[in-house]
Design a protein around this motif. Structure first.
Motif, PDB file in Angstrom:
ATOM      1  N   ARG A   1     -17.836   4.000  30.218  1.00  0.00           N
ATOM      2  CA  ARG A   1     -19.094   3.742  30.986  1.00  0.00           C
ATOM      3  C   ARG A   1     -19.163   2.019  31.366  1.00  0.00           C
ATOM      4  NH1 ARG A   1     -23.767   7.241  28.218  1.00  0.00           N
ATOM      5  NH2 ARG A   1     -22.314   9.348  28.061  1.00  0.00           N
TER       6      ARG A   1
ATOM      7  N   GLU B   1     -21.324  -0.068  31.362  1.00  0.00           N
ATOM      8  CA  GLU B   1     -22.441  -0.469  30.707  1.00  0.00           C
ATOM      9  C   GLU B   1     -22.738  -1.890  31.425  1.00  0.00           C
ATOM     10  OE1 GLU B   1     -24.478   1.055  28.913  1.00  0.00           O
ATOM     11  OE2 GLU B   1     -23.190   2.635  28.069  1.00  0.00           O
TER      12      GLU B   1
ATOM     13  N   GLN C   1     -16.463  10.141  21.778  1.00  0.00           N
ATOM     14  CA  GLN C   1     -17.779  11.075  21.553  1.00  0.00           C
ATOM     15  C   GLN C   1     -17.216  12.233  20.916  1.00  0.00           C
ATOM     16  OE1 GLN C   1     -18.858  11.725  25.750  1.00  0.00           O
ATOM     17  NE2 GLN C   1     -20.816  10.457  25.354  1.00  0.00           N
TER      18      GLN C   1
ATOM     19  N   GLU D   1     -30.271   5.161  18.905  1.00  0.00           N
ATOM     20  CA  GLU D   1     -29.628   6.474  18.981  1.00  0.00           C
ATOM     21  C   GLU D   1     -28.147   6.372  18.557  1.00  0.00           C
ATOM     22  OE1 GLU D   1     -29.599   7.891  23.004  1.00  0.00           O
ATOM     23  OE2 GLU D   1     -27.981   9.338  22.555  1.00  0.00           O
TER      24      GLU D   1
ATOM     25  N   SER E   1     -24.323  15.481  20.918  1.00  0.00           N
ATOM     26  CA  SER E   1     -23.503  14.762  21.506  1.00  0.00           C
ATOM     27  C   SER E   1     -23.838  13.224  20.688  1.00  0.00           C
ATOM     28  CB  SER E   1     -23.976  14.603  22.872  1.00  0.00           C
ATOM     29  OG  SER E   1     -23.240  13.428  23.542  1.00  0.00           O
TER      30      SER E   1
ATOM     31  N   GLY F   1     -21.562   9.650  19.032  1.00  0.00           N
ATOM     32  CA  GLY F   1     -20.550   8.834  19.185  1.00  0.00           C
ATOM     33  C   GLY F   1     -19.776   8.403  18.022  1.00  0.00           C
TER      34      GLY F   1
END
Ligand code: ATP
Length: 428
Positions: free
Chosen positions: A180, A182, A197, A266, A301, A303
């Motif tokens: 990503r 980010e 992931q 998260e 999902s 990480g």
């Protein structure tokens, strides 16, 4: 919580060979990290435990390992081209860019300027990383590195159904890299641009009660998994997504959060994706009794990198002047370290080497003959090695060794021929 614990963890990771900044000798590459010898082992152990609990021990879950590069149509149909975005704002003073929804980062940044900071209005910034495939200049096809591993499970839904014996409800599990772009990578490996992931897509009948039942089931399973591997209960919580933060594919979602030094954060999402993805890819399921329908999906999902960071933070201990990682034995990179009391005594070294060679047939074993025993314990404590075995002069007579426990630092004598059994019992 321990003061400066993030700084301590980052330094320990570098010092002991868990994690280094990516491409460090060339000044690094923002948002990338390299796992060193201990980090690679810890990561592998997390993945193995996940695979065991999600695939090996379940009859109704199978695993896949899909390609990172996919036909770009996947990302169009999945909604990622249109909706996999973060709101980006730019500081008009220094042109640094931030996520508009990260209020604390924006406030921190404003403090760095003397003058009043003005911001551009938020723009949608797509997180997918572009790449180019093909050999002819100008005719290369633009593709995307996958922004989530999830789509690899969906595009293979019919392949899996027709090539295995799975029947709904069933799951497709996968572990792999995602990328990503980010806007603000940070907090060490918490937010990077390349990460791994571990995901389960669990397909259920499209019935409200079924969706809710399996959502609750997987939420509990995942919370229990982290606790069984040693994360303290008080450092975990579930948080329901508010309507405005829910991803474009989710009917409803809850995050598993960790009480990190930088706030509750998260590291795994449990999402009810409904039939969003299978519908988007025009895929369905045929049931012998009920005919054709589009299943709903409950997703877990997580990480790998974020959970690895939280396993480290949770394990970090300072007691009586000692620093050690109280990692669960299943996760510890090395299970045991073997030392000869003195490196220059041939008979001690050869006896210790025999033990080392024997034990390493079944587990990762470290060898250390540098410095004195105190220094070796210090190094193994920081590596999270649960047991250290020392061969001393008495060993040559009684065929027993000193085994020292990482957490209590207590020592006991164990007969060499009983070592495998002793360790197996303790390393569960
Ligand atoms: P965030 O809101 O923190 O950006 P997200 O809600 O976009 O995360 P998901 O798309 O649900 O994250 O991805 C599932 C999991 O993948 C996350 O719980 C996290 O563990 C991991 N993950 C997502 N983005 C990153 C990242 N940039 N770096 C490391 N891990 C990540």
């Amino acid at each position: 919580m321990n003061d400066n614990i993030m700084e301590k963890i980052v330094a320990l990771c570098k010092r002991r060979g868990f994690i280094y900044p990516g491409s460090e000798i060339y000044g690094g590459l923002t948002g990338t990290w390299d796992y060193g010898p201990l980090g690679a082992l810890l990561k592998k152990n997390i993945k193995e435990e996940w695979w065991k609990s999600m695939v090996q021990l379940r009859e109704n879950v199978v695993g896949v390992d899909a390609a990172i590069m996919m036909n770009p149509t996947v990302w169009d149909k999945s909604g990622h081209l249109a909706a996999f975005t973060d709101p980006l704002v730019e500081c008009k003073v220094c042109h640094q860019r931030f996520r508009a929804d990260r209020k604390s980062e924006i406030e921190e940044h404003e403090k760095t300027h003397k003058e009043k900071t003005e911001w551009t209005s938020p723009q949608k910034f797509n997180l997918l990383v572009k790449a180019f495939l093909g050999i002819i200049e100008g005719q290369q096809a633009q593709i995307y590195l996958r922004g989530e591993i999830t789509q690899g499970a969906f595009v293979n839904f019919e392949n899996v159904v027709s090539s295995t014996r799975v029947k709904i409800p069933f799951g497709i599990a996968q572990i792999g890299k995602a990328f990503r772009n980010e806007i603000t990578p940070g907090n060490f490996i918490f937010r990077s641009r390349e990460f791994e992931q571990m995901e389960l897509e669990f397909f259920v009948r499209p019935i409200e009660a079924e969706g809710n039942k399996w959502f609750e089931y997987w939420k509990n399973e995942r919370m229990n998994w982290y606790q069984a591997l040693g994360i303290k209960k008080e450092n975990l919580r579930l948080r329901k997504h508010e309507d405005k933060e829910r991803a474009h594919y989710a009917k409803f979602a809850e995050d598993i959060e960790y009480n990190a030094p930088f706030g509750w954060s998260e590291f795994e999402g449990i999402h009810h994706r409904g039939d969003f993805d299978l519908s988007a890819h025009n895929l369905s399921y045929v049931d012998e009794e009920k005919g054709k329908f589009i299943p709903w999906v409950i997703e877990t999902s997580g990480g790998i990198d974020r959970s690895l960071l939280f396993f480290l933070l949770d394990a970090y201990s300072e007691e009586n002047g000692r620093t050690f990682l109280k990692l669960h034995p299943k996760l510890a990179p090395y299970k045991v370290a073997v030392f000869p009391l003195l490196a220059n005594k041939e008979n001690l070294v050869s006896e210790a080497r025999k033990i080392y060679e024997d034990l390493r047939q079944d587990m990762m074993v470290a060898w250390d003959d540098r410095g004195n025993i105190g220094k070796r314990y210090f190094a193994q404590d920081e590596a999270g090695t649960p047991f250290c075995i020392t061969v001393d002069f008495q060993t040559l007579e009684d065929k027993a060794v000193t085994v020292r426990d990482r957490d209590s630092s207590k020592q006991e004598r164990v007969a060499i021929d009983k070592l495998p059994e002793y360790l197996q019992g303790k390393l569960k």
